[in-house]
Motif scaffolding. Structure first.
Motif, PDB file in Angstrom:
ATOM      1  N   LEU A   1      22.552  62.366  64.699  1.00 55.30           N
ATOM      2  CA  LEU A   1      23.072  62.653  63.315  1.00 55.30           C
ATOM      3  C   LEU A   1      23.423  61.269  62.402  1.00 55.30           C
ATOM      4  N   ALA A   2      23.934  60.402  63.306  1.00 58.50           N
ATOM      5  CA  ALA A   2      24.482  59.152  62.735  1.00 58.50           C
ATOM      6  C   ALA A   2      23.200  58.458  61.960  1.00 58.50           C
ATOM      7  N   ASP A   3      22.115  58.826  62.277  1.00 64.66           N
ATOM      8  CA  ASP A   3      20.921  57.944  61.527  1.00 64.66           C
ATOM      9  C   ASP A   3      20.624  58.741  59.957  1.00 64.66           C
ATOM     10  N   ILE A   4      21.139  59.713  59.644  1.00 64.25           N
ATOM     11  CA  ILE A   4      21.169  60.508  58.359  1.00 64.25           C
ATOM     12  C   ILE A   4      21.382  59.621  57.380  1.00 64.25           C
ATOM     13  N   PRO A   5      22.726  58.867  57.220  1.00 64.27           N
ATOM     14  CA  PRO A   5      22.934  58.071  56.098  1.00 64.27           C
ATOM     15  C   PRO A   5      21.888  57.056  56.024  1.00 64.27           C
ATOM     16  N   HIS A   6      21.433  56.428  56.956  1.00 60.75           N
ATOM     17  CA  HIS A   6      20.377  55.149  56.764  1.00 60.75           C
ATOM     18  C   HIS A   6      19.077  55.620  55.986  1.00 60.75           C
ATOM     19  N   ILE A   7      18.778  56.940  56.048  1.00 60.05           N
ATOM     20  CA  ILE A   7      17.452  57.417  55.390  1.00 60.05           C
ATOM     21  C   ILE A   7      17.721  57.261  53.914  1.00 60.05           C
ATOM     22  N   PHE A   8      19.035  57.543  53.277  1.00 61.97           N
ATOM     23  CA  PHE A   8      19.422  57.252  52.144  1.00 61.97           C
ATOM     24  C   PHE A   8      19.736  56.014  51.742  1.00 61.97           C
ATOM     25  N   ASP A   9      20.152  55.156  52.603  1.00 63.63           N
ATOM     26  CA  ASP A   9      20.120  53.619  52.375  1.00 63.63           C
ATOM     27  C   ASP A   9      18.873  53.135  52.271  1.00 63.63           C
ATOM     28  N   ALA A  10      17.919  53.687  52.795  1.00 61.75           N
ATOM     29  CA  ALA A  10      16.446  53.055  52.711  1.00 61.75           C
ATOM     30  C   ALA A  10      15.695  53.463  51.452  1.00 61.75           C
ATOM     31  N   GLU A  11      16.436  54.610  50.835  1.00 64.49           N
ATOM     32  CA  GLU A  11      15.638  55.222  49.704  1.00 64.49           C
ATOM     33  C   GLU A  11      16.520  54.562  48.221  1.00 64.49           C
ATOM     34  N   GLN A  12      17.429  53.759  48.686  1.00 62.05           N
ATOM     35  CA  GLN A  12      18.054  53.258  47.252  1.00 62.05           C
ATOM     36  C   GLN A  12      17.286  52.371  46.737  1.00 62.05           C
TER      37      GLN A  12
ATOM     38  N   MET B   1      23.357  59.743  43.824  1.00 63.54           N
ATOM     39  CA  MET B   1      22.900  60.795  44.764  1.00 63.54           C
ATOM     40  C   MET B   1      23.556  62.234  44.436  1.00 63.54           C
ATOM     41  N   GLN B   2      24.036  62.356  43.193  1.00 64.49           N
ATOM     42  CA  GLN B   2      24.592  63.658  43.058  1.00 64.49           C
ATOM     43  C   GLN B   2      23.908  64.722  43.078  1.00 64.49           C
TER      44      GLN B   2
ATOM     45  N   VAL C   1      29.042  62.592  59.744  1.00 66.24           N
ATOM     46  CA  VAL C   1      28.050  62.800  58.569  1.00 66.24           C
ATOM     47  C   VAL C   1      28.285  63.704  57.646  1.00 66.24           C
ATOM     48  N   LEU C   2      29.147  64.948  58.036  1.00 65.24           N
ATOM     49  CA  LEU C   2      29.448  65.992  56.998  1.00 65.24           C
ATOM     50  C   LEU C   2      30.622  65.215  56.080  1.00 65.24           C
ATOM     51  N   ALA C   3      31.422  64.320  56.673  1.00 66.77           N
ATOM     52  CA  ALA C   3      32.589  63.854  55.846  1.00 66.77           C
ATOM     53  C   ALA C   3      31.798  62.655  54.801  1.00 66.77           C
ATOM     54  N   TRP C   4      30.856  62.029  55.434  1.00 64.24           N
ATOM     55  CA  TRP C   4      30.054  61.006  54.543  1.00 64.24           C
ATOM     56  C   TRP C   4      29.503  61.770  53.383  1.00 64.24           C
ATOM     57  N   ALA C   5      28.583  62.765  53.686  1.00 66.25           N
ATOM     58  CA  ALA C   5      27.902  63.417  52.794  1.00 66.25           C
ATOM     59  C   ALA C   5      28.768  64.203  51.628  1.00 66.25           C
ATOM     60  N   ASP C   6      29.772  64.516  52.032  1.00 68.30           N
ATOM     61  CA  ASP C   6      31.042  65.053  51.260  1.00 68.30           C
ATOM     62  C   ASP C   6      31.264  63.857  50.211  1.00 68.30           C
ATOM     63  N   GLN C   7      31.706  62.860  50.961  1.00 67.44           N
ATOM     64  CA  GLN C   7      32.146  61.580  49.956  1.00 67.44           C
ATOM     65  C   GLN C   7      30.990  61.217  49.160  1.00 67.44           C
TER      66      GLN C   7
END
Length: 207
Positions: free
Chosen positions: A196-207, A1-2, A92-98
């Motif tokens: 906003l908490a839904d955002i990480p799930h968009i990327f989980d689904a695209e893995q 995801m870089q 979500v900002l911290a999640w994206a940063d990590q």
């Protein structure tokens, strides 16, 4: 995801600031003896923008839109303490940063945005912050996105504009980038979220 990049809107997206904005507009209206209807104003600025509202008022009442905006900006700057984070924003900002997602801001807010983000301890998350005073054409013009895409060599397919209004979806579409928004849209690049908490799930689904 870089390679993924997020460009964030602020008001109504990361910042719960509409009450402060409306309060600033109410004070501006009072200073110029303009009748104020909170719900009508709220509806207008959500559909269009504060700038559009002030320009329309200036035309109707033979006032200077720039003077109106200066009064409003001063009033709003005094209300920074009323601006709070949207639920889940910091997480979500911290999640994206990590996750190694590069993050930017493009907002119609003025340079007051820097003080608010600094006060909230969020400035560190963003590679660059663009405001209405950065000199780019206003949304939905793609000018600001083009600048960021070129400067940071971002891939439009992996770059997302995150906002809360149709204007934000139109900005993403005109910029040929992806959209994450609280609204439904016919734009096939739009991903609707409820929170906003839904955002990480968009990327989980695209893995």
């Amino acid at each position: 995801m870089q390679k993924t990049a997020f460009i964030w809107d602020l008001d109504g997206t990361l910042l719960d600031s509409y009450e402060a904005i409306l309060s600033g507009i109410e004070e501006t209206f009072a200073q110029f003896a303009i009748p104020y209807d909170k719900e009508k104003v709220r509806e207008f600025i959500l559909k269009f923008s504060v700038q559009d509202l002030l320009e329309q008022l200036a035309e109707e009442r033979n006032l200077d839109a720039e003077v109106l905006n200066q009064v409003r900006a001063q009033s709003l700057a005094e209300k920074n303490a009323q601006v709070v984070l949207m639920p889940g924003a910091r997480e979500v900002l911290a999640w994206a940063d990590q996750a190694g997602i590069q993050q930017f801001v493009y907002t119609h807010k003025g340079d007051n945005a820097f003080a608010i983000l600094r006060d909230l301890g969020l400035e560190c998350y963003f590679t660059e912050i663009l405001t209405s005073q950065s000199g780019f054409a206003r949304k939905p013009s793609p000018e600001a996105a083009t600048y960021l895409l070129d400067k940071y060599k971002l891939d439009p397919r992996d770059t997302y504009y995150i906002g809360d209004r149709i204007l934000d979806v139109e900005f993403a579409q005109n910029s040929s980038i992806q959209s994450i928004n609280f609204l439904e849209s016919s734009y096939e690049g739009n991903h609707r979220i409820q929170a906003l908490a839904d955002i990480p799930h968009i990327f989980d689904a695209e893995q």
